[in-house]
Motif scaffolding. Structure first.
Motif, PDB file in Angstrom:
ATOM      1  N   GLY A  14       2.262  53.450 -49.570  1.00  0.00           N
ATOM      2  CA  GLY A  14       1.978  53.224 -50.986  1.00  0.00           C
ATOM      3  C   GLY A  14       1.988  51.797 -51.456  1.00  0.00           C
ATOM      4  O   GLY A  14       1.511  51.495 -52.554  1.00  0.00           O
ATOM      5  N   LEU A  36       2.921  59.063 -48.265  1.00  0.00           N
ATOM      6  CA  LEU A  36       3.535  58.500 -49.465  1.00  0.00           C
ATOM      7  C   LEU A  36       4.759  59.321 -49.842  1.00  0.00           C
ATOM      8  O   LEU A  36       4.838  60.505 -49.533  1.00  0.00           O
ATOM      9  CB  LEU A  36       2.559  58.522 -50.645  1.00  0.00           C
ATOM     10  N   LYS A  38       6.785  58.551 -53.386  1.00  0.00           N
ATOM     11  CA  LYS A  38       6.655  58.707 -54.841  1.00  0.00           C
ATOM     12  C   LYS A  38       5.635  57.753 -55.458  1.00  0.00           C
ATOM     13  O   LYS A  38       5.029  58.068 -56.473  1.00  0.00           O
ATOM     14  CB  LYS A  38       8.022  58.481 -55.511  1.00  0.00           C
ATOM     15  N   SER A  39       5.473  56.579 -54.878  1.00  0.00           N
ATOM     16  CA  SER A  39       4.658  55.559 -55.532  1.00  0.00           C
ATOM     17  C   SER A  39       3.443  55.187 -54.701  1.00  0.00           C
ATOM     18  O   SER A  39       3.365  55.496 -53.509  1.00  0.00           O
ATOM     19  CB  SER A  39       5.504  54.297 -55.787  1.00  0.00           C
ATOM     20  N   LEU A  41       0.174  56.025 -55.286  1.00  0.00           N
ATOM     21  CA  LEU A  41      -0.931  56.975 -55.171  1.00  0.00           C
ATOM     22  C   LEU A  41      -2.243  56.386 -55.680  1.00  0.00           C
ATOM     23  O   LEU A  41      -3.287  56.544 -55.034  1.00  0.00           O
ATOM     24  CB  LEU A  41      -0.608  58.260 -55.932  1.00  0.00           C
ATOM     25  N   GLU A  42      -2.212  55.712 -56.822  1.00  0.00           N
ATOM     26  CA  GLU A  42      -3.459  55.212 -57.407  1.00  0.00           C
ATOM     27  C   GLU A  42      -4.141  54.201 -56.494  1.00  0.00           C
ATOM     28  O   GLU A  42      -5.363  54.202 -56.345  1.00  0.00           O
ATOM     29  CB  GLU A  42      -3.188  54.596 -58.784  1.00  0.00           C
ATOM     30  N   LYS A  45      -5.644  56.151 -53.613  1.00  0.00           N
ATOM     31  CA  LYS A  45      -6.794  56.931 -54.074  1.00  0.00           C
ATOM     32  C   LYS A  45      -8.035  56.047 -54.205  1.00  0.00           C
ATOM     33  O   LYS A  45      -9.153  56.501 -53.959  1.00  0.00           O
ATOM     34  CB  LYS A  45      -6.477  57.593 -55.418  1.00  0.00           C
ATOM     35  N   ILE A  57      -4.360  61.759 -47.706  1.00  0.00           N
ATOM     36  CA  ILE A  57      -3.113  61.385 -48.367  1.00  0.00           C
ATOM     37  C   ILE A  57      -2.136  62.550 -48.276  1.00  0.00           C
ATOM     38  O   ILE A  57      -2.488  63.699 -48.590  1.00  0.00           O
ATOM     39  CB  ILE A  57      -3.364  61.014 -49.841  1.00  0.00           C
ATOM     40  N   PHE A  59       2.094  63.737 -48.945  1.00  0.00           N
ATOM     41  CA  PHE A  59       3.352  63.396 -49.606  1.00  0.00           C
ATOM     42  C   PHE A  59       4.533  63.948 -48.818  1.00  0.00           C
ATOM     43  O   PHE A  59       4.541  65.120 -48.425  1.00  0.00           O
ATOM     44  CB  PHE A  59       3.380  63.948 -51.033  1.00  0.00           C
TER      45      PHE A  59
END
Length: 261
Positions: A14, A36, A38-39, A41-42, A45, A57, A59
């Motif tokens: 991330g 990833l 928690k952080s 993602l954007e 993406k 992706i 988690f």
């Protein structure tokens, strides 16, 4: 192992070194499974919009064994095989002495840095052994061979990663799976910027911190060249030499270089 057209799993994807690893692997033609917590993602993406099905992706909290043990099947369902693993995820401890740390803080560092790496290796190794060629790269730290002020638990966890990786290399030496351990020195990431420390002499070329981009390039090169150990950064190279020569002197030097604010 050349990464072109290989499926590479990257933890801690991330941000920082992890995100750079993902970017550079994709640029070199690899297929990436980005892990990833928690952080980030954007940012990841945005890469998916460019590279499409070349990146997936996933988690997981790597400190949770159940989370990790689900990952191989998730990734195989998307990419059908797994060729490489880069265990990059890690955290530092609060800058306190062992006497001032509580057990919850100690446990968290060991769970992420050591057990997280162990869970990933053990969960993915059966699949790597089934490939014609595969590779594991574990990111330790300069702190894996050298004490760092007020980071005793962190350095203990990274020393454990060092020995885990070197032991795996020994166990797998006659297989198709290569193993590399990486010792980054100072890398200019948010973790370092927010840590509340002062590193003297960073203006010197010898001790200048690596950018995440530079660190990622060194890690990938080490994997592609099947290196046994990789020292990332001049500070790591210098302190490795000094520690071998005179451990106490090297410890005194690092104590003067790193000060808590």
């Amino acid at each position: 192992m050349k990464v072109f057209n290989k499926v590479i799993v990257v933890t801690g994807a991330g941000g920082g070194i992890g995100r750079e690893l993902v970017c550079q692997l994709l640029e070199k033609g690899a297929i990436v499974a980005a892990i990833l917590h928690k952080s980030g993602l954007e940012e990841i993406k945005s890469l998916a919009t460019v590279y499409g099905d070349k990146i997936s992706i996933h988690f997981a909290n790597i400190a949770n064994r159940d989370d990790v043990e689900k990952l191989p099947e998730e990734i195989l369902a998307v990419h059908r095989c797994i060729d490489g693993l880069i265990n990059n995820a890690g955290i530092i401890q609060p800058f306190h002495s062992v006497n001032d740390l509580d057990y919850e803080q100690i446990q968290r560092v060991m769970d992420v840095n050591f057990y997280g790496t162990l869970y990933m290796c053990k969960s993915f190794l059966p699949h790597l052994l089934n490939r014609p060629e595969a590779h594991i790269t574990n990111v330790s730290s300069m702190g894996g061979f050298l004490p760092v002020p007020h980071q005793t638990i962190y350095t203990a966890s990274k020393a454990a990663v060092k020995m885990l990786t070197e032991g795996l290399h020994l166990e797998l030496r006659d297989t198709n799976v290569g193993v590399t351990v990486v010792f980054p020195g100072g890398v200019d990431t948010n973790i370092v910027q927010n840590a509340g420390i002062e590193i003297t002499g960073v203006e010197s070329h010898s001790y200048k911190m690596l950018s995440p981009n530079e660190a990622a390039a060194i890690i990938i090169k080490g994997m592609e060249n099947k290196k046994y150990r990789v020292l990332a950064g001049n500070d790591a190279k210098i302190m490795d030499f000094l520690y071998r020569l005179n451990p106490k002197k090297a410890t005194d030097i690092i104590a003067k270089k790193i000060k808590t604010l």
